[in-house]
Every structure is written in structure tokens, then in C-alpha cells.
Enzyme design. Sequence first.
Site, PDB file in Angstrom:
ATOM      1  N   GLY A  52       0.835  -1.197   0.000  1.00 17.06           N
ATOM      2  CA  GLY A  52       0.000   0.000   0.000  1.00 17.06           C
ATOM      3  C   GLY A  52       0.867   1.244   0.000  1.00 17.06           C
ATOM      4  O   GLY A  52       2.078   1.173  -0.215  1.00 17.06           O
ATOM      5  N   GLY A  53       0.241   2.372   0.271  1.00  9.26           N
ATOM      6  CA  GLY A  53       0.930   3.653   0.224  1.00  9.26           C
ATOM      7  C   GLY A  53       2.021   3.798   1.268  1.00  9.26           C
ATOM      8  O   GLY A  53       2.868   4.685   1.165  1.00  9.26           O
ATOM      9  N   GLY A  55       3.919   1.071   2.460  1.00  5.74           N
ATOM     10  CA  GLY A  55       4.927   0.023   2.362  1.00  5.74           C
ATOM     11  C   GLY A  55       4.283  -1.337   2.175  1.00  5.74           C
ATOM     12  O   GLY A  55       3.079  -1.437   1.931  1.00  5.74           O
ATOM     13  N   ARG A  56       5.131  -2.354   2.272  1.00  8.56           N
ATOM     14  CA  ARG A  56       4.640  -3.722   2.051  1.00  8.56           C
ATOM     15  C   ARG A  56       4.086  -4.334   3.337  1.00  8.56           C
ATOM     16  O   ARG A  56       4.574  -4.018   4.417  1.00  8.56           O
ATOM     17  CB  ARG A  56       5.780  -4.589   1.539  1.00  8.56           C
ATOM     18  CG  ARG A  56       6.242  -4.138   0.184  1.00  8.56           C
ATOM     19  CD  ARG A  56       7.306  -5.042  -0.350  1.00  8.56           C
ATOM     20  NE  ARG A  56       7.575  -4.652  -1.726  1.00  8.56           N
ATOM     21  CZ  ARG A  56       8.452  -5.237  -2.509  1.00  8.56           C
ATOM     22  NH1 ARG A  56       9.168  -6.244  -2.053  1.00  8.56           N
ATOM     23  NH2 ARG A  56       8.633  -4.818  -3.738  1.00  8.56           N
ATOM     24  N   LYS A  72       3.766  -4.687   8.759  1.00  7.00           N
ATOM     25  CA  LYS A  72       3.827  -3.612   7.762  1.00  7.00           C
ATOM     26  C   LYS A  72       5.215  -2.984   7.812  1.00  7.00           C
ATOM     27  O   LYS A  72       5.611  -2.408   8.828  1.00  7.00           O
ATOM     28  CB  LYS A  72       2.748  -2.567   8.072  1.00  7.00           C
ATOM     29  CG  LYS A  72       2.678  -1.469   7.037  1.00  7.00           C
ATOM     30  CD  LYS A  72       1.448  -0.600   7.222  1.00  7.00           C
ATOM     31  CE  LYS A  72       0.177  -1.279   6.846  1.00  7.00           C
ATOM     32  NZ  LYS A  72      -0.777  -0.489   6.094  1.00  7.00           N
ATOM     33  N   ASP A 170      -7.980   7.996   5.383  1.00  7.97           N
ATOM     34  CA  ASP A 170      -7.846   7.098   4.243  1.00  7.97           C
ATOM     35  C   ASP A 170      -8.862   5.964   4.308  1.00  7.97           C
ATOM     36  O   ASP A 170      -8.532   4.817   4.032  1.00  7.97           O
ATOM     37  CB  ASP A 170      -6.416   6.536   4.234  1.00  7.97           C
ATOM     38  CG  ASP A 170      -6.022   6.055   2.849  1.00  7.97           C
ATOM     39  OD1 ASP A 170      -6.694   6.426   1.869  1.00  7.97           O
ATOM     40  OD2 ASP A 170      -5.041   5.286   2.748  1.00  7.97           O
TER      41      ASP A 170
END
Length: 534
Positions: A52-53, A55-56, A72, A170
Site C-alpha cells: 500500500g501507500g 509500504g509492504r 507492515k 484514508d
Amino acid sequence: MRPTTMKPDHMHTNKHADEAEQLEETTLKTFTFRELATATKNFRQECLLGEGGFGRVYKGTLQPTGQVVAVKQLDKHGLHGNKEFQAEVLSLGRLDHPNLVKLVGYCADGDQRLLVYDYVTGGSLQNHLHEPKSDREPMDWTTRMQIAYGAAQGLDYLHDKVNPPVIYRDLKASNVLLDDDLCPKLSDFGLHKLGPGTGDKMVALTSRVMGTYGYSAPEYTRGGNLTLKSDVYSFGVVLLELITGRRALDTTRPNDEQNLVSWAQPLFGDPKRYPDMADPVLENKFSERGLNQAVAIASMCVQEEATTRPLISDVMVALSFLSMSKEDGVPTTVPILSFRDKSMSIALSRHDSDLASSKLAVEDEKSSTSSDKESSVDSMKERVIKREEEDSLSESDDGSGSNSDEEQEEDRNSLSTEPIDEKNQAQSLKINYRYSWEEVDVSDEKLSSKGSQKSNDESIYSCYDIEVDHDDLPRNEKHIHLEHIHSSKSEDDQSVYFDDEPGDDNEISFHRIKSEVDVDYVEDDSGTSLHPVK
Ligand SMILES: Nc1ncnc2c1ncn2[C@@H]1O[C@H](COP(=O)(O)OP(=O)(O)OP(=O)(O)O)[C@@H](O)[C@H]1O
């Protein structure tokens, strides 16, 4: 992996004294990078859940406990110093609600920054709604409303129950994770201060905003002016997705249908077209009233003007009732007097044909609390007037719709100039509901108290002082507080039950609610009926 109680360096300063007190109680686990590498098989591709925005995200298993987690790994650019990172993580760690993904711990090892969350087993709402699988039944209407209700509870916690309030920023279908029972858990909240996209990283911010374009409130996309009401907008988009089964942004559709909100806006004013908005996979299996109210709530949330959007607490109350709506005998009427902001009451009453015949005047000062940060004081003190049926009918007859921004503005203006009858200024109100029920012979073993979401419904029932009145008996001869609500443990039985006071034999008797609930009249503290409806 020892549990640690962390005390940030700044906690002794006056400025942060309150915060420090809260942080002192926060218990998060700290992990070494090696521990998390082991948990995720060295961040192997097969453990990668997605990117995602920030990181992994990897699925991992902590040793030696075997706890399954989502790890994360935050992108390195835009990283903060250790202290700043710890302070932010600590404030995230104190957030704890059944509808939020729980932060278990973190790792700040060298330049590595990782967050460790409870693993949520059922995928995201995005997966369920938009990526159908042959082995998965489409979600039914009630499940959708329950998911919306749960998500609203999570957001309400962030907005209204923690201090200072947390703006989610978000909210979108891919951030609403679902457990095995389809209970929603919001993820990715409060990360903006940790990842890229803050301060001088505006390029990264722009790309994130673009990535979530279909969900972003207009004020955010225009200039980045974020408020709690921006979250309400995003929530409205998610609710629209649940109702319509459409994606927030779908470039595979014709131009005028790509943006869900732009597509839905013209339809909001025309209730006759609501059934066409509903997700076709639902095959019309929902009550018309439930659909009308759900669309009304969504339309309120996605209004262009942030200040006219409802508070999430009001959205939550409305959805609590819609989430219980079943075909047989369950209340679907939203108690319009429960709302802290009257605009929600007006919108819903105008979308509810049964309620449109009632005329209520209310001053509910008790429900307007100091924690209501965004409603104006004027708005809270204004009287809620329900329009007479003729008003409502004449407006819908001309096809001009009933919920456009202009009309709501008109409503607000006319409401605020309505003369106030001092005699009717009740300090608290009772709403009396008319139910019919039948006594049933059912063993309590077959009934369960409502689950966690439902127990909140119970508190709403008692908190709003809802009373039931037997259809066949004159009012005041039999009043029952509808406090103990039960559902059947059997999937086949969708009825709602309540129990009566134990009789002489100490046996609890159960009653099955037969018909939908109707607002009958409102009473003030002294029991005086203000506006009999029937
Ligand atoms: N706690 C969790 N449990 C299970 N899966 C998770 C968890 N957190 C994230 N995921 C999954 O990991 C993947 C990446 O999640 P992430 O939140 O980083 O990105 P996103 O939601 O796709 O995008 P964005 O960062 O823009 O919100 C997604 O598939 C998400 O469902």
C-alpha cells in the site's frame, strides 16, 4: 518480544503531561528486526499480502507463541527519528476498539520501521464486494448494513471517543478488513505521520490522494483541508459501495458512471430510482424502507459542503437500526429524535414514508453533549420539526426530489425561523413505539443475547427510553421497556425476541416481535404527550 511499557522522553514536560499519562498505560510489544524476519520467513514473497501507500505488508507467525500477524514494513523515505516514531506508535497503540485492527507492537531497529498488527482473516471489503469468488455467496443486505454499522462504530471511536480525535484520512473499502464472521475492522488509521507524504514529501502525498481519489472529500482533493467531516465523506462512499456493489472509481464503466458519487448524485433526488441503484446481486432482497434510509444516509455523507455532512455518531445511530432490519418484525424505523444533528433527522424522515405522516417538535438538549465538536451550538439547540405529510408529498410529487443540498439548506433556514413554543421545551424525551408481539413458547437455550454489535443496539434501546405498548391494550396499562433483546441461535429464525419481567413463578417469558415499529408520540419528562400522531 517482551511486553514493554514505554515512556517517551518528552513525557515529563507540561505540554505533553496528559498525553504522557495515557502513554504510560500503553502496552505494546517491541520486536527486533530479526524476530520479524523470522516471523515472515525473511520477508519472503509468498508471505507478501500486498503493498500500500506506506509500504509492504507481510503475513507472519510470531515465535514462540504462534500468533499470526500482519507486518507492515514502512517505506524508508520520509522516515522519522526514533523518538518521533515511538511517540506516534504509542499514540496508535492506545487505540483499542473491536472495529479497529489492533496494533500489537512495532520494530524500530536501525533504519527499519515496522508495525505489527493482528492478522485479520477474512480479506477486505474491497475483496468481498468487487472481487467475487465462486465459493463465496454475495453479501446480503443485512450483512452489508451490519458492516456499515461496524465501520461507523470504529470511526465514531476515532472521532468521538478518543482525545484528541483521530482523523482517519484514508477510509476506503480496501481498508475495511473483515474477520471470519464478517465483522469489520478498520486498518491503516493514523499512519500519515509515520509514512511518506508528510511535510516536504508532498509529491508522495499527491500520489496517495490520487490513489484514493474516489473516496477523498472535495475539500481534501482541492487543498488538503482535512476534518472529521472528510472522513464522513469517505464513509459515505463506502456505504454507497455497499448499497450499489459499484467501485468508488471504476474506469471500466462509461465516463459518466466511473465516479460512484458523481453517478449517484443525480439519483439521490429521485427515490423511485433507488431500487435501480441497489446492487443487482441482491436481487431486490431488501426492504424498500431500509434501502431508502441507507441511500439517504449515504447522500448526506457525500454532500459537497463539509459542514452539512452528518456527524459519524448520527450515522452510527441510524445504521444501528438499519443493521437490524430483517423482513420479519424487526424495527427498521430510525428513531429520528436520537440524532445530535437535526439534518440527519430531516433527511431520514423525508425518506421514510411512514414517518412522513408524523409531526414532531423536539428540543433534545440532553443529547447535545460538549463532545459534539463539530455541530454548531445553534444547530444543536434548534428545534427539530418534522414536516407534515402534505409538504413531503407535494415535494416528491413534482419530481424535484427531496434531498438536494438546496432543499436541505432551505429546510435549515425554515427550521431556524420556526417560532418556538416554550411550553413544549422538554428537557428529555421519551419516544413511544407501537409494537405488536406474540408470546411464544421458546426455550432460552435457543436464544442468544445479541452479540457484541447487538449489545450496542440494546443500549440504544434503553438509552433512548423506547417503550413498547401492546397493540390491544390501552396505552399506559402495559408498558414494557424493551431492554432484553434476543435473537435466535438458529440461522433459519430471523425473528427478534424480548423477554418480560419474571412472573410469580420466576419463569422468564419470551415474546416475538411481529410487526415493524412505529413512532407513536413523544412525551416530555412529565409524561405529557407533546404531539400525538394518531
Ligand atoms: N492486519 C491485517 N490483516 C490482514 N491483512 C492485512 C492487514 N493489514 C493489511 N492487510 C492486507 O495487506 C495488503 C496491503 O495493505 P495496505 O493497507 O498496506 O494497503 P492498501 O490498503 O491496499 O492501500 P493503502 O495503503 O493505499 O491504504 C492489503 O491486501 C490488505 O488487505
